[in-house]
Scaffold this active site. Structure first.
Site, PDB file in Angstrom:
ATOM      1  N   LYS A  45      -5.384  -8.463   8.481  1.00 20.19           N
ATOM      2  CA  LYS A  45      -4.846  -8.516   7.111  1.00 20.19           C
ATOM      3  C   LYS A  45      -4.249  -7.154   6.751  1.00 20.19           C
ATOM      4  CE  LYS A  45      -9.447  -7.378   5.338  1.00 20.19           C
ATOM      5  NZ  LYS A  45     -10.680  -7.918   4.732  1.00 20.19           N
ATOM      6  N   ARG A 144     -18.465 -13.157  -4.705  1.00 23.66           N
ATOM      7  CA  ARG A 144     -17.052 -12.831  -4.748  1.00 23.66           C
ATOM      8  C   ARG A 144     -16.262 -14.120  -4.524  1.00 23.66           C
ATOM      9  NH1 ARG A 144     -14.193  -8.605  -0.537  1.00 23.66           N
ATOM     10  NH2 ARG A 144     -14.731 -10.266   0.926  1.00 23.66           N
ATOM     11  N   HIS A 173     -20.161 -13.860   4.052  1.00 23.75           N
ATOM     12  CA  HIS A 173     -19.780 -12.439   4.151  1.00 23.75           C
ATOM     13  C   HIS A 173     -20.851 -11.588   3.480  1.00 23.75           C
ATOM     14  CE1 HIS A 173     -17.031  -9.164   4.829  1.00 23.75           C
ATOM     15  NE2 HIS A 173     -16.869  -8.896   3.551  1.00 23.75           N
ATOM     16  N   ARG A 225     -15.976 -11.284  12.681  1.00 25.45           N
ATOM     17  CA  ARG A 225     -14.672 -10.917  12.093  1.00 25.45           C
ATOM     18  C   ARG A 225     -14.544  -9.397  12.139  1.00 25.45           C
ATOM     19  NH1 ARG A 225     -17.280 -14.201   8.325  1.00 25.45           N
ATOM     20  NH2 ARG A 225     -17.548 -12.348   7.030  1.00 25.45           N
ATOM     21  N   TYR A 267       3.457  20.560  -8.204  1.00 25.67           N
ATOM     22  CA  TYR A 267       3.298  20.232  -9.626  1.00 25.67           C
ATOM     23  C   TYR A 267       2.047  20.864 -10.214  1.00 25.67           C
ATOM     24  CZ  TYR A 267       6.897  16.612  -9.235  1.00 25.67           C
ATOM     25  OH  TYR A 267       8.073  15.935  -9.049  1.00 25.67           O
ATOM     26  N   CYS A 314       2.488  15.185  -3.812  1.00 30.26           N
ATOM     27  CA  CYS A 314       3.563  14.563  -4.599  1.00 30.26           C
ATOM     28  C   CYS A 314       3.872  13.170  -4.025  1.00 30.26           C
ATOM     29  CB  CYS A 314       4.824  15.415  -4.542  1.00 30.26           C
ATOM     30  SG  CYS A 314       4.554  17.143  -4.959  1.00 30.26           S
ATOM     31  N   ASP A 316       6.394  12.182  -2.297  1.00 28.82           N
ATOM     32  CA  ASP A 316       7.044  12.173  -0.990  1.00 28.82           C
ATOM     33  C   ASP A 316       6.719  13.381  -0.125  1.00 28.82           C
ATOM     34  OD1 ASP A 316       8.642   9.941  -2.048  1.00 28.82           O
ATOM     35  OD2 ASP A 316       9.584  11.532  -3.242  1.00 28.82           O
TER      36      ASP A 316
HETATM   37  C1  PLP Z   1     -11.659  -7.532   5.775  1.00 30.42           C
HETATM   38  C2  PLP Z   1     -12.736  -8.481   6.129  1.00 30.42           C
HETATM   39  C3  PLP Z   1     -13.460  -8.344   7.323  1.00 30.42           C
HETATM   40  C4  PLP Z   1     -13.301  -7.174   8.273  1.00 30.42           C
HETATM   41  O1  PLP Z   1     -14.202  -6.152   7.923  1.00 30.42           O
HETATM   42  P1  PLP Z   1     -14.354  -4.821   8.815  1.00 30.42           P
HETATM   43  O2  PLP Z   1     -15.440  -4.087   8.147  1.00 30.42           O
HETATM   44  O3  PLP Z   1     -13.042  -4.115   8.725  1.00 30.42           O
HETATM   45  O4  PLP Z   1     -14.673  -5.253  10.196  1.00 30.42           O
HETATM   46  C5  PLP Z   1     -14.384  -9.330   7.641  1.00 30.42           C
HETATM   47  N1  PLP Z   1     -14.601 -10.373   6.806  1.00 30.42           N
HETATM   48  C6  PLP Z   1     -13.957 -10.513   5.635  1.00 30.42           C
HETATM   49  C7  PLP Z   1     -14.247 -11.667   4.760  1.00 30.42           C
HETATM   50  C8  PLP Z   1     -13.013  -9.571   5.243  1.00 30.42           C
HETATM   51  O5  PLP Z   1     -12.379  -9.718   4.073  1.00 30.42           O
END
Ligand code: PLP
Length: 383
Positions: A45, A144, A173, A225, A267, A314, A316
Protein backbone atom coordinates in the site's frame (compact mmCIF):
# COMPACT_ATOMS: atom_id res chain seq x y z
CA UNK A 1 17.06 0.52 -21.57
CA UNK A 2 20.87 0.48 -21.82
CA UNK A 3 22.62 -0.69 -18.66
CA UNK A 4 23.41 2.40 -16.67
CA UNK A 5 25.13 2.81 -13.32
CA UNK A 6 23.38 4.68 -10.54
CA UNK A 7 26.17 7.27 -10.66
CA UNK A 8 25.49 7.95 -14.37
CA UNK A 9 21.71 7.86 -13.95
CA UNK A 10 21.82 10.40 -11.10
CA UNK A 11 24.62 12.69 -12.30
CA UNK A 12 22.17 15.43 -13.24
CA UNK A 13 19.45 14.81 -10.65
CA UNK A 14 18.79 16.98 -7.62
CA UNK A 15 17.31 14.23 -5.50
CA UNK A 16 16.21 10.64 -5.93
CA UNK A 17 15.34 7.32 -4.29
CA UNK A 18 17.38 4.16 -4.88
CA UNK A 19 15.63 0.83 -4.33
CA UNK A 20 17.95 -2.16 -3.95
CA UNK A 21 16.16 -5.12 -5.53
CA UNK A 22 18.77 -7.55 -4.16
CA UNK A 23 17.94 -6.34 -0.65
CA UNK A 24 14.22 -6.94 -1.33
CA UNK A 25 15.02 -10.50 -2.49
CA UNK A 26 17.18 -11.04 0.56
CA UNK A 27 14.46 -9.75 2.92
CA UNK A 28 11.80 -11.95 1.31
CA UNK A 29 14.08 -14.98 1.79
CA UNK A 30 15.06 -14.04 5.34
CA UNK A 31 11.44 -13.49 6.35
CA UNK A 32 10.32 -16.73 4.72
CA UNK A 33 13.01 -18.58 6.70
CA UNK A 34 12.05 -16.79 9.93
CA UNK A 35 8.31 -17.47 9.52
CA UNK A 36 8.50 -21.15 8.68
CA UNK A 37 5.58 -22.33 6.55
CA UNK A 38 3.53 -19.13 6.88
CA UNK A 39 2.70 -17.47 3.57
CA UNK A 40 4.01 -13.96 3.00
CA UNK A 41 1.40 -11.40 2.00
CA UNK A 42 3.52 -8.45 0.88
CA UNK A 43 1.92 -5.16 1.94
CA UNK A 44 2.56 -2.70 -0.88
CA UNK A 45 0.00 0.00 0.00
CA UNK A 46 0.94 3.68 -0.22
CA UNK A 47 3.16 3.12 -3.28
CA UNK A 48 4.96 0.26 -1.54
CA UNK A 49 5.74 2.43 1.50
CA UNK A 50 7.12 5.10 -0.82
CA UNK A 51 9.51 2.69 -2.55
CA UNK A 52 7.46 2.64 -5.79
CA UNK A 53 4.85 -0.13 -6.10
CA UNK A 54 5.40 -0.55 -9.84
CA UNK A 55 9.07 -1.39 -9.18
CA UNK A 56 8.71 -3.28 -5.92
CA UNK A 57 5.67 -5.51 -6.46
CA UNK A 58 6.90 -7.29 -9.61
CA UNK A 59 10.31 -7.80 -7.94
CA UNK A 60 8.66 -9.28 -4.84
CA UNK A 61 6.50 -11.52 -7.01
CA UNK A 62 9.64 -12.78 -8.74
CA UNK A 63 11.20 -13.26 -5.29
CA UNK A 64 8.35 -15.63 -4.47
CA UNK A 65 6.03 -13.80 -2.08
CA UNK A 66 2.69 -15.60 -2.04
CA UNK A 67 0.24 -12.71 -2.22
CA UNK A 68 -0.12 -8.95 -1.92
CA UNK A 69 -2.14 -6.47 0.11
CA UNK A 70 -3.03 -2.84 -0.60
CA UNK A 71 -5.28 -0.33 1.13
CA UNK A 72 -7.66 0.60 -1.69
CA UNK A 73 -9.24 -0.82 -4.84
CA UNK A 74 -7.38 1.78 -6.93
CA UNK A 75 -4.06 0.57 -5.54
CA UNK A 76 -5.01 -3.01 -6.41
CA UNK A 77 -5.97 -2.06 -9.97
CA UNK A 78 -2.58 -0.31 -10.32
CA UNK A 79 -0.78 -3.49 -9.17
CA UNK A 80 -2.46 -5.46 -11.94
CA UNK A 81 -1.36 -2.70 -14.33
CA UNK A 82 2.20 -3.28 -13.15
CA UNK A 83 1.90 -6.95 -14.08
CA UNK A 84 1.28 -8.55 -10.69
CA UNK A 85 -0.49 -11.89 -11.09
CA UNK A 86 -0.63 -13.34 -7.53
CA UNK A 87 -3.68 -12.79 -5.26
CA UNK A 88 -4.22 -9.19 -4.11
CA UNK A 89 -6.23 -8.25 -1.02
CA UNK A 90 -7.73 -4.81 -0.39
CA UNK A 91 -7.30 -4.27 3.37
CA UNK A 92 -9.41 -1.15 3.67
CA UNK A 93 -12.92 0.02 2.97
CA UNK A 94 -14.54 -0.28 -0.46
CA UNK A 95 -17.89 1.01 -1.71
CA UNK A 96 -20.41 -1.24 -3.50
CA UNK A 97 -19.73 0.95 -6.56
CA UNK A 98 -16.12 -0.32 -6.57
CA UNK A 99 -17.17 -3.98 -6.96
CA UNK A 100 -16.97 -4.21 -10.79
CA UNK A 101 -13.42 -2.79 -10.80
CA UNK A 102 -12.42 -5.20 -8.05
CA UNK A 103 -13.83 -8.16 -10.01
CA UNK A 104 -12.22 -7.02 -13.27
CA UNK A 105 -8.81 -6.88 -11.53
CA UNK A 106 -9.38 -10.09 -9.54
CA UNK A 107 -8.99 -8.32 -6.21
CA UNK A 108 -10.10 -9.87 -2.94
CA UNK A 109 -12.06 -7.36 -0.89
CA UNK A 110 -12.34 -7.06 2.85
CA UNK A 111 -16.09 -7.17 3.33
CA UNK A 112 -17.79 -5.92 6.47
CA UNK A 113 -21.33 -5.28 5.20
CA UNK A 114 -24.01 -6.95 3.12
CA UNK A 115 -24.33 -4.14 0.60
CA UNK A 116 -20.74 -4.66 -0.50
CA UNK A 117 -21.20 -8.46 -0.46
CA UNK A 118 -24.29 -8.11 -2.67
CA UNK A 119 -22.58 -5.78 -5.12
CA UNK A 120 -19.55 -8.06 -5.32
CA UNK A 121 -21.70 -11.15 -5.95
CA UNK A 122 -23.62 -9.33 -8.68
CA UNK A 123 -20.44 -8.05 -10.32
CA UNK A 124 -18.83 -11.51 -10.24
CA UNK A 125 -21.91 -13.14 -11.76
CA UNK A 126 -22.19 -10.41 -14.41
CA UNK A 127 -18.55 -10.97 -15.34
CA UNK A 128 -19.31 -14.68 -15.66
CA UNK A 129 -16.00 -15.82 -14.20
CA UNK A 130 -14.86 -17.15 -10.86
CA UNK A 131 -16.68 -16.24 -7.64
CA UNK A 132 -15.19 -13.13 -6.04
CA UNK A 133 -12.84 -13.86 -3.10
CA UNK A 134 -13.95 -12.32 0.19
CA UNK A 135 -11.94 -11.70 3.37
CA UNK A 136 -14.09 -11.14 6.46
CA UNK A 137 -12.40 -8.92 9.04
CA UNK A 138 -12.89 -9.37 12.76
CA UNK A 139 -12.58 -6.42 15.12
CA UNK A 140 -10.77 -8.16 17.95
CA UNK A 141 -10.19 -5.03 20.02
CA UNK A 142 -8.46 -2.37 17.97
CA UNK A 143 -11.85 -0.81 17.16
CA UNK A 144 -10.83 0.56 13.81
CA UNK A 145 -12.22 -1.64 10.98
CA UNK A 146 -13.95 -5.01 10.99
CA UNK A 147 -16.93 -6.63 12.68
CA UNK A 148 -17.38 -7.93 16.23
CA UNK A 149 -16.99 -11.75 16.42
CA UNK A 150 -20.69 -12.69 16.26
CA UNK A 151 -21.42 -10.40 13.30
CA UNK A 152 -18.25 -11.51 11.51
CA UNK A 153 -19.24 -15.17 11.92
CA UNK A 154 -22.74 -14.46 10.59
CA UNK A 155 -21.36 -12.58 7.60
CA UNK A 156 -18.91 -15.39 6.87
CA UNK A 157 -21.84 -17.85 6.85
CA UNK A 158 -23.78 -15.67 4.37
CA UNK A 159 -20.71 -15.29 2.13
CA UNK A 160 -20.21 -19.06 2.10
CA UNK A 161 -23.74 -19.63 0.86
CA UNK A 162 -23.85 -16.84 -1.65
CA UNK A 163 -23.42 -17.65 -5.35
CA UNK A 164 -20.79 -15.36 -6.87
CA UNK A 165 -18.77 -15.16 -3.65
CA UNK A 166 -16.03 -17.35 -2.18
CA UNK A 167 -15.01 -17.02 1.47
CA UNK A 168 -11.23 -16.92 1.16
CA UNK A 169 -10.16 -15.68 4.57
CA UNK A 170 -11.02 -14.47 8.04
CA UNK A 171 -8.60 -11.98 9.51
CA UNK A 172 -7.86 -9.47 12.21
CA UNK A 173 -5.23 -6.86 13.14
CA UNK A 174 -3.31 -6.14 16.34
CA UNK A 175 -3.40 -2.71 17.98
CA UNK A 176 -0.18 -2.94 20.03
CA UNK A 177 2.06 -5.15 17.89
CA UNK A 178 4.90 -2.63 17.76
CA UNK A 179 4.58 -1.32 21.33
CA UNK A 180 7.23 -2.22 23.90
CA UNK A 181 4.42 -3.99 25.79
CA UNK A 182 2.37 -5.95 23.25
CA UNK A 183 0.47 -8.01 25.86
CA UNK A 184 -2.85 -6.81 24.41
CA UNK A 185 -2.08 -9.01 21.36
CA UNK A 186 -2.80 -12.04 23.56
CA UNK A 187 -6.19 -10.63 24.54
CA UNK A 188 -6.98 -9.91 20.88
CA UNK A 189 -5.84 -13.41 19.92
CA UNK A 190 -8.35 -14.87 22.38
CA UNK A 191 -11.18 -12.79 20.90
CA UNK A 192 -10.10 -13.81 17.39
CA UNK A 193 -10.00 -17.48 18.36
CA UNK A 194 -13.56 -17.14 19.63
CA UNK A 195 -14.61 -15.57 16.34
CA UNK A 196 -12.99 -18.37 14.36
CA UNK A 197 -14.76 -20.99 16.47
CA UNK A 198 -18.11 -19.28 15.74
CA UNK A 199 -17.39 -18.77 12.04
CA UNK A 200 -16.07 -22.22 11.22
CA UNK A 201 -13.25 -22.91 8.81
CA UNK A 202 -11.90 -20.63 6.09
CA UNK A 203 -9.10 -21.46 3.66
CA UNK A 204 -6.85 -18.70 5.02
CA UNK A 205 -6.51 -17.16 8.47
CA UNK A 206 -4.28 -14.10 8.93
CA UNK A 207 -3.62 -11.82 11.88
CA UNK A 208 0.04 -10.74 11.92
CA UNK A 209 1.92 -7.73 10.61
CA UNK A 210 5.75 -7.63 10.68
CA UNK A 211 6.08 -7.19 14.44
CA UNK A 212 3.45 -9.79 15.34
CA UNK A 213 4.80 -12.32 12.84
CA UNK A 214 8.36 -12.07 14.19
CA UNK A 215 7.47 -11.79 17.88
CA UNK A 216 4.49 -14.12 18.24
CA UNK A 217 4.78 -17.41 16.34
CA UNK A 218 1.36 -18.48 17.68
CA UNK A 219 -0.28 -15.66 15.68
CA UNK A 220 1.34 -16.44 12.33
CA UNK A 221 -1.59 -18.60 11.17
CA UNK A 222 -1.64 -19.24 7.39
CA UNK A 223 -0.32 -15.92 6.13
CA UNK A 224 1.43 -12.87 7.58
CA UNK A 225 0.86 -9.37 6.21
CA UNK A 226 4.41 -8.07 5.97
CA UNK A 227 5.11 -4.44 5.09
CA UNK A 228 7.94 -2.80 7.00
CA UNK A 229 10.10 -5.93 7.24
CA UNK A 230 10.22 -6.52 3.49
CA UNK A 231 11.61 -3.02 3.07
CA UNK A 232 14.33 -3.90 5.58
CA UNK A 233 13.09 -1.85 8.53
CA UNK A 234 11.67 -3.00 11.86
CA UNK A 235 9.84 -1.58 14.87
CA UNK A 236 12.08 -1.07 17.91
CA UNK A 237 10.51 -4.03 19.76
CA UNK A 238 11.12 -6.62 17.03
CA UNK A 239 14.10 -9.01 16.70
CA UNK A 240 16.00 -8.65 13.42
CA UNK A 241 16.25 -11.77 11.26
CA UNK A 242 19.10 -10.07 9.35
CA UNK A 243 17.11 -7.73 7.10
CA UNK A 244 18.76 -5.18 4.80
CA UNK A 245 17.40 -1.67 4.12
CA UNK A 246 16.11 -1.57 0.54
CA UNK A 247 15.73 2.19 0.18
CA UNK A 248 18.18 5.07 0.04
CA UNK A 249 17.20 8.73 -0.27
CA UNK A 250 19.93 10.84 -1.85
CA UNK A 251 20.51 14.32 -3.26
CA UNK A 252 23.28 16.46 -4.76
CA UNK A 253 24.45 19.54 -2.90
CA UNK A 254 23.12 22.53 -4.82
CA UNK A 255 25.35 25.15 -3.23
CA UNK A 256 27.97 25.55 -0.49
CA UNK A 257 28.13 28.93 1.23
CA UNK A 258 30.27 30.64 3.86
CA UNK A 259 28.71 32.09 7.00
CA UNK A 260 30.23 34.54 9.45
CA UNK A 261 29.53 34.08 13.16
CA UNK A 262 26.05 35.38 13.93
CA UNK A 263 24.62 34.89 10.42
CA UNK A 264 21.46 32.76 10.25
CA UNK A 265 19.99 30.37 7.66
CA UNK A 266 16.57 29.53 6.22
CA UNK A 267 13.12 30.80 7.24
CA UNK A 268 13.04 32.44 10.62
CA UNK A 269 16.85 32.31 10.88
CA UNK A 270 16.35 29.72 13.63
CA UNK A 271 19.99 28.61 13.45
CA UNK A 272 22.93 30.99 13.54
CA UNK A 273 26.59 30.24 12.96
CA UNK A 274 28.56 30.18 16.22
CA UNK A 275 31.89 30.10 14.36
CA UNK A 276 33.04 30.78 10.80
CA UNK A 277 30.93 28.12 9.07
CA UNK A 278 30.07 26.51 5.76
CA UNK A 279 26.53 25.43 4.99
CA UNK A 280 25.41 23.23 2.10
CA UNK A 281 22.04 23.42 0.41
CA UNK A 282 20.25 20.07 -0.07
CA UNK A 283 17.47 20.18 -2.71
CA UNK A 284 14.91 18.08 -0.80
CA UNK A 285 12.06 19.52 1.24
CA UNK A 286 8.89 18.69 3.07
CA UNK A 287 7.10 18.49 -0.29
CA UNK A 288 9.26 15.41 -0.90
CA UNK A 289 8.31 13.98 2.49
CA UNK A 290 11.44 15.19 4.28
CA UNK A 291 9.64 16.18 7.45
CA UNK A 292 9.61 19.81 8.55
CA UNK A 293 10.11 18.54 12.12
CA UNK A 294 13.70 17.61 11.11
CA UNK A 295 14.70 21.28 11.15
CA UNK A 296 17.66 21.72 13.56
CA UNK A 297 17.24 18.03 14.59
CA UNK A 298 18.05 15.57 11.82
CA UNK A 299 21.26 14.65 10.03
CA UNK A 300 22.56 13.85 6.57
CA UNK A 301 25.76 12.21 5.34
CA UNK A 302 28.19 14.28 3.28
CA UNK A 303 31.70 13.12 2.42
CA UNK A 304 31.08 10.01 4.53
CA UNK A 305 30.44 12.13 7.62
CA UNK A 306 27.32 12.82 9.64
CA UNK A 307 26.36 16.50 9.36
CA UNK A 308 23.54 18.29 11.22
CA UNK A 309 20.54 19.89 9.57
CA UNK A 310 20.62 23.60 10.35
CA UNK A 311 17.60 25.89 10.23
CA UNK A 312 14.10 25.03 9.09
CA UNK A 313 13.30 22.47 6.39
CA UNK A 314 11.61 24.36 3.53
CA UNK A 315 9.18 22.97 0.94
CA UNK A 316 11.94 22.14 -1.55
CA UNK A 317 15.29 22.46 0.26
CA UNK A 318 17.17 22.62 3.54
CA UNK A 319 20.70 23.28 4.78
CA UNK A 320 23.33 21.20 6.57
CA UNK A 321 26.41 22.43 8.43
CA UNK A 322 29.43 21.11 6.50
CA UNK A 323 32.06 23.15 8.34
CA UNK A 324 33.70 19.88 9.42
CA UNK A 325 33.70 18.48 5.86
CA UNK A 326 36.13 20.95 4.26
CA UNK A 327 36.02 19.29 0.81
CA UNK A 328 32.24 19.48 0.51
CA UNK A 329 31.33 21.05 -2.85
CA UNK A 330 28.29 21.65 -5.01
CA UNK A 331 27.37 18.46 -6.88
CA UNK A 332 28.52 16.14 -4.09
CA UNK A 333 26.15 13.37 -3.09
CA UNK A 334 24.30 13.76 0.21
CA UNK A 335 22.63 10.73 1.79
CA UNK A 336 19.50 11.39 3.83
CA UNK A 337 18.50 7.74 4.34
CA UNK A 338 21.09 5.05 3.63
CA UNK A 339 24.84 4.54 3.84
CA UNK A 340 27.86 6.55 2.75
CA UNK A 341 31.43 5.70 3.66
CA UNK A 342 31.27 3.91 6.98
CA UNK A 343 28.22 5.85 8.19
CA UNK A 344 24.53 5.06 7.82
CA UNK A 345 21.24 6.75 8.62
CA UNK A 346 18.38 4.31 9.12
CA UNK A 347 14.75 5.24 8.54
CA UNK A 348 14.08 4.73 12.25
CA UNK A 349 16.68 7.38 13.15
CA UNK A 350 14.94 9.85 10.82
CA UNK A 351 11.58 8.93 12.31
CA UNK A 352 12.80 9.46 15.87
CA UNK A 353 14.36 12.83 15.00
CA UNK A 354 11.05 13.89 13.44
CA UNK A 355 9.06 12.54 16.40
CA UNK A 356 7.20 10.05 14.23
CA UNK A 357 7.43 6.41 13.06
CA UNK A 358 9.30 4.71 10.20
CA UNK A 359 6.03 3.95 8.36
CA UNK A 360 5.25 7.69 8.26
CA UNK A 361 8.71 8.62 6.93
CA UNK A 362 8.44 6.00 4.15
CA UNK A 363 4.83 6.75 3.25
CA UNK A 364 5.55 10.48 3.08
CA UNK A 365 8.22 10.12 0.37
CA UNK A 366 6.85 12.28 -2.40
CA UNK A 367 5.84 11.67 -5.99
CA UNK A 368 8.40 14.25 -7.12
CA UNK A 369 11.34 11.99 -6.25
CA UNK A 370 12.34 9.65 -9.09
CA UNK A 371 12.69 6.00 -8.01
CA UNK A 372 15.59 4.00 -9.44
CA UNK A 373 15.50 0.25 -8.86
CA UNK A 374 18.92 -1.34 -9.12
CA UNK A 375 20.89 -4.51 -8.61
CA UNK A 376 24.45 -3.91 -7.42
CA UNK A 377 24.45 -0.33 -8.63
CA UNK A 378 23.15 -1.11 -12.13
CA UNK A 379 19.78 0.48 -12.84
CA UNK A 380 17.13 -2.17 -13.55
CA UNK A 381 13.99 -0.02 -13.79
CA UNK A 382 12.78 3.49 -13.00
CA UNK A 383 9.50 5.04 -11.93
C1 PLP B 1 -0.16 -1.69 6.80
C2 PLP B 1 -0.73 -2.94 7.35
C3 PLP B 1 0.08 -4.05 7.60
C4 PLP B 1 1.59 -4.05 7.47
O1 PLP B 1 2.18 -3.68 8.69
P1 PLP B 1 3.77 -3.69 8.89
O2 PLP B 1 3.94 -3.33 10.31
O3 PLP B 1 4.31 -2.65 7.97
O4 PLP B 1 4.25 -5.05 8.55
C5 PLP B 1 -0.54 -5.23 8.02
N1 PLP B 1 -1.88 -5.28 8.21
C6 PLP B 1 -2.68 -4.22 8.02
C7 PLP B 1 -4.13 -4.33 8.25
C8 PLP B 1 -2.14 -3.00 7.60
O5 PLP B 1 -2.94 -1.95 7.41
Amino acid sequence: MPRQTLAAATAARNAWIEVDLDALDHNARALRAALGGTQIMAVVKANAYGHGAALVAPALEAAGVDRFAVATVAEGVALRGAGVTRPVLVLGHAFPENAPAAVASRLALTVTDDRLADALALAARAAGGEPAPVHVKVDSGMHRFGLPPREAAALAARVRERAGLRLEAIWTHMANADEADDAFSAAQAAVFAGALALAGPAPLIHAANTATALRRPELRHDAARIGLGLYGALPANTPDPGLRPALALKARLARVLDLAPGEGVSYGLTWRAARPSRAALVPVGYADGWKRALGNRGHALVGGRRVPIVGRVCMDQFLVDVTDVPDAAAGDEAVLIGAQGGEAIAVREVAEAADTISWDVFASLGARLPRLAHRRGIVAATA
